[in-house]
Design an enzyme around this catalytic site. Structure first.
Site, PDB file in Angstrom:
ATOM      1  N   TYR A  90     -55.760 -66.053  18.029  1.00 27.27           N
ATOM      2  CA  TYR A  90     -55.376 -65.867  16.816  1.00 27.27           C
ATOM      3  C   TYR A  90     -56.636 -66.323  15.630  1.00 27.27           C
ATOM      4  CZ  TYR A  90     -52.867 -70.390  16.388  1.00 27.27           C
ATOM      5  OH  TYR A  90     -52.585 -71.802  16.520  1.00 27.27           O
ATOM      6  N   GLU A  91     -56.588 -65.563  14.486  1.00 22.00           N
ATOM      7  CA  GLU A  91     -57.340 -65.784  13.409  1.00 22.00           C
ATOM      8  C   GLU A  91     -58.805 -65.237  13.835  1.00 22.00           C
ATOM      9  OE1 GLU A  91     -57.386 -68.633  10.517  1.00 22.00           O
ATOM     10  OE2 GLU A  91     -55.472 -69.061  10.722  1.00 22.00           O
ATOM     11  N   GLY A  92     -58.647 -64.090  14.585  1.00 23.15           N
ATOM     12  CA  GLY A  92     -59.748 -63.534  15.393  1.00 23.15           C
ATOM     13  C   GLY A  92     -60.204 -63.969  16.536  1.00 23.15           C
ATOM     14  N   THR A 111     -60.163 -70.589   7.097  1.00 25.16           N
ATOM     15  CA  THR A 111     -59.073 -71.264   7.890  1.00 25.16           C
ATOM     16  C   THR A 111     -59.321 -71.110   9.227  1.00 25.16           C
ATOM     17  OG1 THR A 111     -58.121 -68.761   8.017  1.00 25.16           O
ATOM     18  CG2 THR A 111     -57.350 -70.423   6.141  1.00 25.16           C
TER      19      THR A 111
END
Length: 306
Positions: free
Chosen positions: A288-290, A167
């Site tokens: 976001y998402e790392g 993702t």
């Protein structure tokens, strides 16, 4: 979609984030229950991994799932959850063995919006992506049937990290879209705006800015496409390329949108033009998402493991 509206692009992006753990590790029965409504457009999925004290350090999560007969009882909270309150289904990660080995004691479950004891916090007041809801998930003795476990007990964090490998490519694509939209608007403006008797796009100083914006944007786009192909094939080096695409494209989006605001001058700083929104929206793609600092750790570890 992100080229016009980053908030709208999060609808399919977070559907992918929430359903990817099921695609990667769920039983056929669980897939048959929860994926068709999403494919038909009847339901949204969201993803509950981060907590107030467990952001980059996901293994330190405090959310607990305790076995109770044939069910699990969920207690705790999740933070910064996109589509919270709007989604019907939630993939939630919780510690199922508090005394187990760190990182191997987390399990994934599907939670339904109407489950008793499952509530939401107030909407977050955010810098950008204001059209997309972000709230806390709160669990107070939420009973989850055994058959809603995603994958095997104790493999939730492994599944979560595999999910993010795929993702993160989507966030890279979102970043490319935001940057493209900003460049489009900037180009339209510098073609029309005149100062000192000519279009400002004819000034070499601004042309160099535009050249750098376009060059970096196309490099980011190619990197995202390469990572997307690796995601479709589940290539063994996806972890590096997914992190690289997300990191590079989001940094480019921040640079391009900031420069686009500069090219519009005072107009870029007003809400009469969309550039200030794009610049604010671009910032979250670096987080976001790392965070991009975490992406660099992921890339370095992948390189060292070769």
């Amino acid at each position: 979609m992100a080229r016009a509206c980053a908030s709208s692009s999060l609808i399919p992006a977070v559907n992918k984030l929430g359903t990817m753990p099921l695609l990667l590790g769920a039983s056929e029965e669980l897939k048959a229950t929860y994926l068709p409504p999403v494919a038909r457009g009847d339901a949204l999925f969201a993803y509950g991994l981060s907590e107030r004290e467990a952001g980059s350090d996901t293994a330190s999560m405090k959310c607990r799932a305790t076995r109770a007969g044939d069910d699990w009882v969920l207690n705790g909270q999740k933070s910064w959850i996109t589509n919270a309150g709007a989604a019907e289904y939630y993939t939630v990660l919780a510690v199922t063995d508090p005394d187990g080995r760190r990182g191997a004691n987390v399990t994934a479950f599907v939670v339904e919006r109407n489950d008793e004891g499952f509530t939401f916090g107030a909407p977050e007041r955010k810098l950008g992506i204001k059209g997309s809801p972000t709230r806390e998930l709160r669990f107070d003795d939420v009973r989850i049937p055994e058959d809603r476990m995603v994958g095997r007990e104790g493999e939730g964090l492994k599944l979560a990290l595999q999910t993010l490998d795929h993702t993160r490519v989507t966030i890279g694509a979102q970043a490319v879209g935001i940057a493209q939209g900003a460049l489009d608007h900037a180009l339209d403006y510098v073609r029309e705006r005149k100062q000192f008797g000519k279009r400002i796009g004819d000034f070499q100083g601004l042309q160099f800015m535009l050249a750098d914006m376009g060059m970096k944007l196309e490099a980011a786009r190619i990197m995202v496409y390469v990572a997307a192909a690796k995601s479709e094939r589940s290539d063994p080096d996806l972890s590096f390329f997914g992190a690289a695409a997300k990191c590079f494209a989001s940094d480019v989006a921040m640079q391009v949108t900031t420069d686009a605001v500069q090219l519009l001058g005072g107009c870029g700083y007003t809400r009469d033009f969309p550039l200030e929104r794009m610049m604010r929206d671009a910032k979250i793609t670096q987080i976001y998402e790392g965070t991009n600092q975490i992406q660099r750790l992921v890339m370095a570890r992948a390189l060292l493991a070769r």
